[in-house]
Design a protein around this motif. Sequence first.
Motif, PDB file in Angstrom:
ATOM      1  N   CYS A 200      27.964  28.388  10.362  1.00  0.00           N
ATOM      2  CA  CYS A 200      28.170  28.218   8.965  1.00  0.00           C
ATOM      3  C   CYS A 200      28.836  26.727   8.513  1.00  0.00           C
ATOM      4  CB  CYS A 200      28.772  29.261   8.340  1.00  0.00           C
ATOM      5  SG  CYS A 200      27.624  30.793   8.243  1.00  0.00           S
ATOM      6  N   GLU A 201      29.853  26.273   9.579  1.00  0.00           N
ATOM      7  CA  GLU A 201      30.672  25.325   8.854  1.00  0.00           C
ATOM      8  C   GLU A 201      29.664  24.080   8.871  1.00  0.00           C
ATOM      9  OE1 GLU A 201      31.709  27.751  10.775  1.00  0.00           O
ATOM     10  OE2 GLU A 201      33.615  28.736   9.670  1.00  0.00           O
ATOM     11  N   SER A 202      29.054  23.944  10.220  1.00  0.00           N
ATOM     12  CA  SER A 202      28.374  22.752  10.434  1.00  0.00           C
ATOM     13  C   SER A 202      27.297  22.831   9.484  1.00  0.00           C
ATOM     14  CB  SER A 202      27.747  22.885  11.944  1.00  0.00           C
ATOM     15  OG  SER A 202      26.568  23.709  12.104  1.00  0.00           O
ATOM     16  N   THR A 209      28.975  33.868   9.458  1.00  0.00           N
ATOM     17  CA  THR A 209      27.857  33.944  10.709  1.00  0.00           C
ATOM     18  C   THR A 209      26.577  33.609  10.693  1.00  0.00           C
ATOM     19  OG1 THR A 209      29.321  35.974  11.486  1.00  0.00           O
ATOM     20  CG2 THR A 209      27.078  35.523  12.509  1.00  0.00           C
ATOM     21  N   LEU A 210      26.222  32.307  11.068  1.00  0.00           N
ATOM     22  CA  LEU A 210      24.740  31.809  10.912  1.00  0.00           C
ATOM     23  C   LEU A 210      23.925  32.593  11.686  1.00  0.00           C
ATOM     24  CD1 LEU A 210      23.668  29.181   9.673  1.00  0.00           C
ATOM     25  CD2 LEU A 210      24.066  28.181  11.942  1.00  0.00           C
ATOM     26  N   GLY A 211      22.749  32.709  11.235  1.00  0.00           N
ATOM     27  CA  GLY A 211      21.596  33.323  11.578  1.00  0.00           C
ATOM     28  C   GLY A 211      20.414  32.422  11.824  1.00  0.00           C
ATOM     29  N   CYS A 212      19.311  33.057  12.282  1.00  0.00           N
ATOM     30  CA  CYS A 212      17.807  32.289  12.459  1.00  0.00           C
ATOM     31  C   CYS A 212      16.985  33.043  11.730  1.00  0.00           C
ATOM     32  CB  CYS A 212      17.616  32.177  13.747  1.00  0.00           C
ATOM     33  SG  CYS A 212      16.091  31.022  14.174  1.00  0.00           S
ATOM     34  N   MET A 213      16.129  32.152  10.763  1.00  0.00           N
ATOM     35  CA  MET A 213      15.066  32.850  10.282  1.00  0.00           C
ATOM     36  C   MET A 213      13.929  33.381  11.231  1.00  0.00           C
ATOM     37  SD  MET A 213      16.011  32.717   7.006  1.00  0.00           S
ATOM     38  CE  MET A 213      14.714  33.332   5.884  1.00  0.00           C
ATOM     39  N   PRO A 214      13.230  34.464  10.685  1.00  0.00           N
ATOM     40  CA  PRO A 214      12.064  34.973  11.466  1.00  0.00           C
ATOM     41  C   PRO A 214      11.245  34.020  11.995  1.00  0.00           C
ATOM     42  CG  PRO A 214      12.576  36.263   9.571  1.00  0.00           C
ATOM     43  CD  PRO A 214      13.358  34.941   9.309  1.00  0.00           C
ATOM     44  N   ASP A 215      11.070  32.731  11.503  1.00  0.00           N
ATOM     45  CA  ASP A 215       9.740  31.817  11.684  1.00  0.00           C
ATOM     46  C   ASP A 215      10.393  30.858  12.644  1.00  0.00           C
ATOM     47  OD1 ASP A 215      11.424  30.451   9.960  1.00  0.00           O
ATOM     48  OD2 ASP A 215       9.759  29.808   8.772  1.00  0.00           O
ATOM     49  N   CYS A 216      11.801  31.001  13.118  1.00  0.00           N
ATOM     50  CA  CYS A 216      12.516  29.984  13.980  1.00  0.00           C
ATOM     51  C   CYS A 216      12.719  28.479  13.251  1.00  0.00           C
ATOM     52  CB  CYS A 216      11.880  30.051  15.280  1.00  0.00           C
ATOM     53  SG  CYS A 216      12.221  31.728  16.259  1.00  0.00           S
ATOM     54  N   LEU A 217      12.398  28.360  12.170  1.00  0.00           N
ATOM     55  CA  LEU A 217      12.073  26.876  11.835  1.00  0.00           C
ATOM     56  C   LEU A 217      13.263  26.492  10.851  1.00  0.00           C
ATOM     57  CD1 LEU A 217       8.407  26.712  10.839  1.00  0.00           C
ATOM     58  CD2 LEU A 217       9.458  26.107  12.859  1.00  0.00           C
ATOM     59  N   ALA A 222      22.315  33.520   5.037  1.00  0.00           N
ATOM     60  CA  ALA A 222      22.773  34.436   4.137  1.00  0.00           C
ATOM     61  C   ALA A 222      24.179  35.107   4.430  1.00  0.00           C
ATOM     62  CB  ALA A 222      21.722  35.789   4.203  1.00  0.00           C
ATOM     63  N   GLY A 223      24.478  34.976   5.899  1.00  0.00           N
ATOM     64  CA  GLY A 223      25.741  35.604   6.093  1.00  0.00           C
ATOM     65  C   GLY A 223      26.857  34.384   6.129  1.00  0.00           C
ATOM     66  N   CYS A 224      26.516  33.428   5.484  1.00  0.00           N
ATOM     67  CA  CYS A 224      27.629  32.341   5.248  1.00  0.00           C
ATOM     68  C   CYS A 224      28.019  32.288   4.009  1.00  0.00           C
ATOM     69  CB  CYS A 224      26.906  30.945   5.523  1.00  0.00           C
ATOM     70  SG  CYS A 224      26.373  30.450   7.179  1.00  0.00           S
ATOM     71  N   GLY A 225      29.453  31.695   3.830  1.00  0.00           N
ATOM     72  CA  GLY A 225      30.077  31.934   2.357  1.00  0.00           C
ATOM     73  C   GLY A 225      31.056  30.502   2.178  1.00  0.00           C
ATOM     74  N   THR A 226      30.815  30.307   0.716  1.00  0.00           N
ATOM     75  CA  THR A 226      31.453  29.265   0.111  1.00  0.00           C
ATOM     76  C   THR A 226      32.674  29.587  -0.479  1.00  0.00           C
ATOM     77  OG1 THR A 226      29.359  28.035   0.045  1.00  0.00           O
ATOM     78  CG2 THR A 226      31.056  27.193  -1.614  1.00  0.00           C
ATOM     79  N   GLY A 228      35.675  29.755  -3.037  1.00  0.00           N
ATOM     80  CA  GLY A 228      35.905  29.210  -4.294  1.00  0.00           C
ATOM     81  C   GLY A 228      34.579  29.312  -5.434  1.00  0.00           C
ATOM     82  N   ASN A 229      33.702  30.020  -4.994  1.00  0.00           N
ATOM     83  CA  ASN A 229      32.527  30.224  -5.906  1.00  0.00           C
ATOM     84  C   ASN A 229      32.721  31.522  -6.433  1.00  0.00           C
ATOM     85  OD1 ASN A 229      32.044  32.001  -3.659  1.00  0.00           O
ATOM     86  ND2 ASN A 229      29.863  31.290  -3.222  1.00  0.00           N
ATOM     87  N   ALA A 230      33.844  32.323  -6.425  1.00  0.00           N
ATOM     88  CA  ALA A 230      34.120  33.614  -7.064  1.00  0.00           C
ATOM     89  C   ALA A 230      32.996  34.498  -6.569  1.00  0.00           C
ATOM     90  CB  ALA A 230      34.108  33.173  -8.634  1.00  0.00           C
ATOM     91  N   ILE A 231      32.488  34.449  -5.400  1.00  0.00           N
ATOM     92  CA  ILE A 231      31.523  35.522  -4.810  1.00  0.00           C
ATOM     93  C   ILE A 231      32.303  35.675  -3.371  1.00  0.00           C
ATOM     94  CG2 ILE A 231      29.340  36.080  -3.912  1.00  0.00           C
ATOM     95  CD1 ILE A 231      28.431  34.196  -6.074  1.00  0.00           C
ATOM     96  N   ILE A 232      32.286  36.924  -2.941  1.00  0.00           N
ATOM     97  CA  ILE A 232      32.969  37.224  -1.630  1.00  0.00           C
ATOM     98  C   ILE A 232      31.520  37.145  -0.747  1.00  0.00           C
ATOM     99  CG2 ILE A 232      33.904  39.063  -0.340  1.00  0.00           C
ATOM    100  CD1 ILE A 232      35.334  40.156  -2.682  1.00  0.00           C
ATOM    101  N   ASP A 233      31.711  36.339   0.143  1.00  0.00           N
ATOM    102  CA  ASP A 233      30.430  36.097   0.992  1.00  0.00           C
ATOM    103  C   ASP A 233      30.982  35.574   2.206  1.00  0.00           C
ATOM    104  OD1 ASP A 233      31.100  33.479  -0.138  1.00  0.00           O
ATOM    105  OD2 ASP A 233      29.170  33.095  -1.186  1.00  0.00           O
ATOM    106  N   GLY A 234      29.961  35.317   3.163  1.00  0.00           N
ATOM    107  CA  GLY A 234      30.380  34.851   4.583  1.00  0.00           C
ATOM    108  C   GLY A 234      31.441  35.853   5.147  1.00  0.00           C
TER     109      GLY A 234
END
Length: 574
Positions: A200-202, A209-217, A222-226, A228-234
């Motif tokens: 996620c950091e890179s 936690t970074l994942g891979c989309m179903p098409d591998c492209l 979705a599991g990464c967070g930023t 300061g955006n006032a949303i609990i993510d990552g």
Amino acid sequence: MNWKDLWWLGATSIVAAACGDDTGMVPTSSSSGSSSTTTEPTTTTVPADSSTSGPQTPDDTTTDSSTTMDPDSSTGPGSPCGNGMLDDGEICDGSELMGETCVTRGFDQGELACADDCTDFDTSDCSSFACGNGMLEDGEICDQNDFGPLTCVTEGFDSGDLSCSLQCDAIDTSSCGTCGNVIVDGAEVCDDIVLLGQDCESQGFDSGTLGCMPDCLTYDTAGCGTCGNAIIDGAELCDGLETGGEDCLSLGFDSGTLGGCEPSCLEFDTSGCGTCGNDVIDGDEFCDGADLSGETCVTQGFDNGSLGCVPDCSAYTTAGCGVCGNGVIDGSESCDGALLGGETCASLGLMGGTLGCGPTCQFDFSQCDIPGTPFGSDAGYNGFMLMPPSLPCDDISATGTNTFLFDDDYTNAPLGFTFNMYGVPFTDIYIASNGTAYFGTNDILGLLNSCIPGFTFDLVEENILSVFWTDLDPSAAGGVYYQTLGPVGDQRFVVQWDVPFFFGDPVDLMRFQAVFHENGTIEVCYPDTLNGIDVGNNGANATAGIQQNPMSGLQFSCNTPDLVSGLQLLYLPV
């Protein structure tokens, strides 16, 4: 009649004209085309429009010499082109090409033919590939990046790019990829759990936690967070004021207001939360244990005593406060008026005499027969030196709690009651390995002793009882013990050092004790002040006394051998 027949007829007429009727013979060709000595009779050719009537030949038929010849006969002067066989002078004939093809003639494709005169090949239907020009042509499977309708997908893969062989005759699928095989191939950037070191950091996020989309492209962020955006993510626990419904109580605190989230978004800001019982006023607390925010019984309108805090930290308790002169021994009073709590001069170790009660509700020892020598006084204590037949201090080496102190070490212990040191109430005490005990400062009082009153070499400078302050080492032998004895109302806290000097004799240990009585009296006993033949014996390098602060204190000795075995020091509160 073709040109070959005309040619043959013309040649025959010339021969006949040259020879006349005298010979009656014409040459014939052998099957090989050479002249033969065989002759045969000929007939006279009569033009068709002749006026001669009657038979012209023995069979009464007009005969043209050419009608007697087969164009394909071997009797002509040369081999005829077009008979489908190779004859002299021919390199091909019809479909007979001597095994030659367009390819053997240097072309890439096409149908080779024979020229009409059989003297050369007809290559007009042959052609050559232009492999490498980037255009798909007849005979090519591919050409550079031109694969026609073919792609990695049509070849059964999910992504990637085809490549073409140098001969344009084969497709290379090594750069094609199959999503889901846990191998990053083709045009894939990831495959299942294989992320090629990316996280996620890179990808520009702060956590998760970074994942891979179903098409591998592409990556699945979705599991990464930023933060300061006032949303609990990552991997965030919170973000800004968004705490996910958590508060001080749900996080295990007793009171207070959650301050939101720490800047990292990985911790809650619990600075506004409180835990009752940690001796720190926090959260919504009014007080906490010994932390009374500077308040005392006196500030609460009493004369003496120990202010306390209720169990839930929501208010002060004045049960330990007293009013001098109300006819009740309360607070930190030793007495009140005529009430002495059953004590006498003798019960306090001062032989006979009359015990009194002072104006501050503390004992008045002025009329007692004290069997000792006063050695001074300060703002809080009168000091007496005694050499009694037997020392009154308790030996707790077998019953006390061993502190297991190391060299230059200290520990904290509960008194079991409230003790007033220079009028300040304390419920716990710090015990140091180097022969001192003190109140209120959580730090070490080290090996370098100083005279009293005065500044020390350490942070501890107030409320000090110096018993035998010098460089001692309980980790080498013996130990330092403590124990609370006596009934409630007449309790005493005993500290006992059974120690050698640093690098001293580990067998012949010294022993000295300090006794803090619930009524405020302090006794110090010196059963044994010799450690082998050490130069520090009898306190030659030690300090004994009591200090309120660097400006106020009561000293018995400082670096003089006056702490002899059998000595008792008595500190009586003023």
